[in-house]
Design a protein around this motif. Structure first.
Motif, short mmCIF file in Angstrom:
data_model
loop_
_atom_site.label_atom_id
_atom_site.label_comp_id
_atom_site.label_asym_id
_atom_site.label_seq_id
_atom_site.Cartn_x
_atom_site.Cartn_y
_atom_site.Cartn_z
N HIS A 1 -0.69 13.96 9.13
CA HIS A 1 -1.07 13.26 10.19
C HIS A 1 -0.24 12.87 11.35
CE1 HIS A 1 -2.78 10.78 6.74
NE2 HIS A 1 -1.97 10.45 5.74
N TYR B 1 5.76 7.46 2.49
CA TYR B 1 4.89 8.08 3.69
C TYR B 1 6.55 8.57 4.60
CZ TYR B 1 -0.35 7.37 3.45
OH TYR B 1 -1.39 7.84 2.91
N ILE C 1 -3.04 4.25 11.99
CA ILE C 1 -3.20 4.64 10.44
C ILE C 1 -3.35 3.01 9.88
CG2 ILE C 1 -1.93 6.27 9.09
CD1 ILE C 1 -0.68 7.53 11.20
N VAL C 2 -4.38 3.84 9.20
CA VAL C 2 -4.25 2.53 8.01
C VAL C 2 -4.46 2.99 7.02
CG1 VAL C 2 -6.35 0.43 7.94
CG2 VAL C 2 -6.02 1.38 10.23
N ILE C 3 -3.54 2.24 5.90
CA ILE C 3 -3.70 3.17 4.33
C ILE C 3 -3.74 1.31 3.68
CG2 ILE C 3 -2.17 3.37 2.89
CD1 ILE C 3 -1.01 4.74 6.15
N GLY C 4 -4.99 0.98 2.93
CA GLY C 4 -5.39 -0.32 2.68
C GLY C 4 -5.45 -1.02 3.65
N ASP D 1 0.54 -1.07 -0.08
CA ASP D 1 -0.24 0.02 -0.72
C ASP D 1 0.83 1.61 -0.11
OD1 ASP D 1 -2.30 -1.62 0.47
OD2 ASP D 1 -1.54 -2.01 2.47
N LEU D 2 2.21 0.91 0.84
CA LEU D 2 2.89 2.22 0.55
C LEU D 2 3.91 2.25 0.82
CD1 LEU D 2 3.38 2.54 3.49
CD2 LEU D 2 1.37 2.48 4.30
N ARG E 1 2.87 3.73 -5.27
CA ARG E 1 2.62 3.63 -3.92
C ARG E 1 3.00 4.66 -3.63
NH1 ARG E 1 5.79 -2.05 -2.46
NH2 ARG E 1 7.25 -0.79 -3.69
N THR F 1 -2.64 -1.84 5.03
CA THR F 1 -1.15 -2.00 6.33
C THR F 1 -2.24 -0.46 7.25
OG1 THR F 1 0.46 -1.43 4.20
CG2 THR F 1 0.91 -0.65 6.76
N LYS G 1 3.82 12.43 2.61
CA LYS G 1 2.24 12.61 3.08
C LYS G 1 3.21 12.02 4.75
CE LYS G 1 -1.36 11.38 0.23
NZ LYS G 1 -2.40 10.64 0.34
#
Length: 269
Positions: free
Chosen positions: A122, A59, A131-134, A28-29, A56, A136, A80
């Motif tokens: 964030h 962060y 923190i939830v990204i997809g 996801d990142l 992707r 992850t 980010k």
């Protein structure tokens, strides 16, 4: 240079302060932790991230606001950012930037990007916030004591604990803010180690370890130092401690110990 690498985790170490920058790649990142320190090292990290990122998002996660940890921020304008509420509100942000510029000037370092304090997208406001990204999930815990704006991060799916300036194998505790808060952070680290015996521990300085016995030793060494500071702060005992724990950078460590001792006495009074 790269000091640790798996399929998903790469740790770069700077020649300055043995500062570690962790790059975590999930589906996801791409997460970059504390990019630094020397300009060519930051450039190497940026090139590596560009090579692996694909489509992707990037962060940046800052474990805390010390100048060495924010040095490479400007090389990632498309990222980010993640840090604590205290990081965002730090009264020392100008001091950190002045220190970074001072050392760049002293050592004639030229950077390809502007030096500025990170702007945070964030903001972590509470202990245990995620923190939830997809798919992850990153869980953050307060890590105050070393300074007043630190965070730990845990990616449970990778058994990965990113500890900032705690549990280094080359440093005893450097305490710039609070002894009681430092002890709380050690308690948090102990709980995390107790829950997961398969942790990979990445600290901001020194070596990476995935040995549960080594992680416990680092916790115990930190506790031993705090006990020494409070109960046996003589030069003789401190020198014995350095030998016992196999610490090498004696000149600067003696200064750090005196700083800790002065803070301890001030907080007592």
């Amino acid at each position: 240079m790269i000091i640790y690498k798996t399929k998903d985790v790469t740790v770069f170490q700077s020649a300055m302060f043995q500062l570690n920058t962790t790059v975590v790649a999930t589906k996801d990142l791409v997460l970059v932790v504390d990019p630094g320190y020397l300009p060519l090292e930051v450039d190497e990290i940026r090139l590596f991230v560009d090579k692996i990122r694909g489509d992707r998002p990037i962060y940046l996660y800052f474990t805390h606001s010390d100048y060495d940890h924010i040095a490479g921020y400007g090389a990632f304008p498309d990222a980010k950012t993640i840090a604590s509420k205290e990081f965002v509100e730090s009264p020392l942000m100008e001091t950190q930037i002045k220190d970074l510029i001072k050392y760049d000037d002293e050592f004639y370092l030229n950077r390809s990007y502007a030096i500025k304090y990170p702007e945070i997208n964030h903001v972590i406001t509470r202990d245990g916030q995620q923190i939830v990204i997809g798919e992850t999930v990153i869980t953050f815990y307060h890590a105050f004591g070393h300074n007043n704006d630190g965070l730990l991060a845990v990616i449970e799916s990778m058994n990965l604990l990113i500890a900032g300036d705690y549990l280094s194998d080359i440093e005893f505790p450097f305490i710039y803010y609070s002894f009681s808060e430092y002890e709380k952070t050690l308690n948090t680290l102990q709980k995390l180690a107790n829950v997961n015996k398969n942790l990979i521990l990445v600290t901001s300085h020194g070596s990476v370890t995935d040995e549960a016995t080594d992680i416990q030793k680092r916790i115990d060494d930190s506790i031993d130092y705090l006990h020494l500071l409070k109960n046996e702060p003589s030069d003789v005992r401190f020198n014995e401690f350095l030998t016992e724990k196999n610490y090498h950078f004696i000149t600067v460590f003696k200064r750090r110990h005196q700083d800790n001792l002065n803070l301890w006495r001030n907080q007592l009074s």
